[in-house]
Design an enzyme around this catalytic site. Structure first.
Site, PDB file in Angstrom:
ATOM      1  NE  ARG A 199       5.718 -41.048 -23.588  1.00 62.10           N
ATOM      2  CZ  ARG A 199       6.193 -40.321 -24.603  1.00 62.10           C
ATOM      3  NH1 ARG A 199       7.269 -40.763 -25.261  1.00 62.10           N
ATOM      4  NH2 ARG A 199       5.637 -39.173 -24.948  1.00 62.10           N
TER       5      ARG A 199
ATOM      6  CG  HIS B 248       2.012 -42.883 -26.441  1.00 62.42           C
ATOM      7  ND1 HIS B 248       2.297 -41.680 -27.039  1.00 62.42           N
ATOM      8  CD2 HIS B 248       2.118 -42.665 -25.103  1.00 62.42           C
ATOM      9  CE1 HIS B 248       2.584 -40.776 -26.106  1.00 62.42           C
ATOM     10  NE2 HIS B 248       2.491 -41.359 -24.923  1.00 62.42           N
TER      11      HIS B 248
ATOM     12  CG  ASN C  75       2.981 -41.048 -30.721  1.00 64.57           C
ATOM     13  OD1 ASN C  75       2.907 -41.079 -29.504  1.00 64.57           O
ATOM     14  ND2 ASN C  75       2.015 -41.503 -31.506  1.00 64.57           N
TER      15      ASN C  75
ATOM     16  CG  HIS D  55       5.536 -40.328 -15.824  1.00 67.20           C
ATOM     17  ND1 HIS D  55       4.957 -39.107 -16.112  1.00 67.20           N
ATOM     18  CD2 HIS D  55       5.452 -41.056 -16.975  1.00 67.20           C
ATOM     19  CE1 HIS D  55       4.542 -39.102 -17.358  1.00 67.20           C
ATOM     20  NE2 HIS D  55       4.817 -40.279 -17.896  1.00 67.20           N
TER      21      HIS D  55
END
Length: 327
Positions: A67, A71, A99, A198
């Protein structure tokens, strides 16, 4: 006059040539899997050791590192801007809404950077470490591996505003998600594929409370009941941070169960379930739910593609000595 015209022309040609050379150095440098073979041959093995150790201590860290790469790449490109701390001149992306108190793994990247600096000072970028860490984290929990293209350089800036505007949100509908990915050069299929990350990791109660308490038709009743037990309806700092696995069945293994969950209306986040909600991506979810080999292969390809977003190469950017600050 003739002499002046000739020298002026020659000077103009020289300036144009020099400009093209500089542009080529800055913009046309290519990422390469062999980038550090000569300059730092032990870079990848050093990073891998750190990542394996971190994931062995906490399996959830694998999801966090994947992740983190995502990001980073969605804001200013894959330039390690997400790692920069707040200063008088930098508005850190760490405190952006998507975040803040959510993205994790900074200390693992810092550890990897420290170890790499011991063997090859000022050679390996933080942006490349983030990319390699995501690959190694995936493999450490049974996910695919892939050949990471290297040669990214680190930014000297960050953008909290872009982090707030460009990163996908757990409340997004399908078309909004597709648009966010298309804005980064990624297709709807890439989006579904990358969402398959996920299959591991956890989410905070605040991100799925509305979904499990609204009794909507797009959630399995039993699944909703189970999730409500671990996510109180009362909003508070303590309740909001309670965690639940994104995949209730195999939360620590990188597999394809995530897609089976969506078909059964057991996606934890709204932004998960909309991938299978009668829309254009239903067929992709169905395909992956039946063919794990296809999913893992395409996940690897999508991660490579994502790692190409707006990279700094050549003479652009810097190699940070410490990932959280500009040299």
């Amino acid at each position: 006059m003739i002499g002046y015209k000739i020298s002026s022309t020659m000077m103009s040609r020289f300036v144009v040539t020099l400009t093209l050379v500089l542009l080529g150095t800055t913009c046309n440098a290519q990422l390469s899997s062999t980038f550090y073979d000569s300059a730092c041959p032990n870079a990848l093995s050093t990073i891998r050791t750190v990542i394996r150790t971190a994931v062995s201590k906490e399996r959830r860290m694998a999801a966090s590192l994947i992740r983190l790469h995502f990001h980073d790449c969605f804001v200013q490109g894959c330039d390690a801007s997400i790692l920069l701390d707040e200063t008088s001149t930098i508005e850190s992306e760490k405190t952006a809404r998507p975040n803040d108190n959510s993205v994790r793994g900074y200390e693992v990247i810092d550890k990897a950077k420290t170890e790499v600096e011991k063997v090859c000072p000022k050679v390996v970028s933080c942006a490349d470490i983030v990319a390699v860490a995501a690959r190694d984290a995936s493999f450490a929990v049974g996910g695919p591996s892939w050949t990471v293209k290297l040669g990214r350089r680190d930014s000297t800036t960050a953008s909290r505003s872009l982090a707030n505007s460009d990163l996908p949100r757990f409340t997004d509908d399908l078309q909004t998600l597709i648009s966010r990915f298309e804005n980064k050069g990624l297709t709807a299929r890439d989006m579904v594929t990358l969402s398959g990350a996920h299959t591991i990791g956890q989410a905070q109660c605040s991100t799925f409370r509305d979904r499990v308490y609204n009794n909507a038709s797009d959630i399995d009743a039993g699944f909703g009941s189970t999730r409500r037990r671990g996510c109180p309806s009362t909003i508070s700092a303590g309740n909001d941070k309670k965690l639940a696995a994104l995949d209730l069945v195999t939360p620590n293994s990188f597999d394809y169960n995530y897609f089976k969950n969506l078909i059964q209306k057991k996606g934890l986040l709204h932004s998960d379930q909309v991938l299978f909600s009668g829309g254009s991506t239903d067929s992709i979810v169905t395909e992956y739910s039946k063919n794990p080999t296809t999913f893992k292969s395409e996940f690897a390809a999508a991660m490579i593609k994502m790692g190409d977003i707006q990279t700094l190469t050549g003479s652009a950017g810097i190699i940070r000595k410490i990932c959280g600050s500009v040299n």
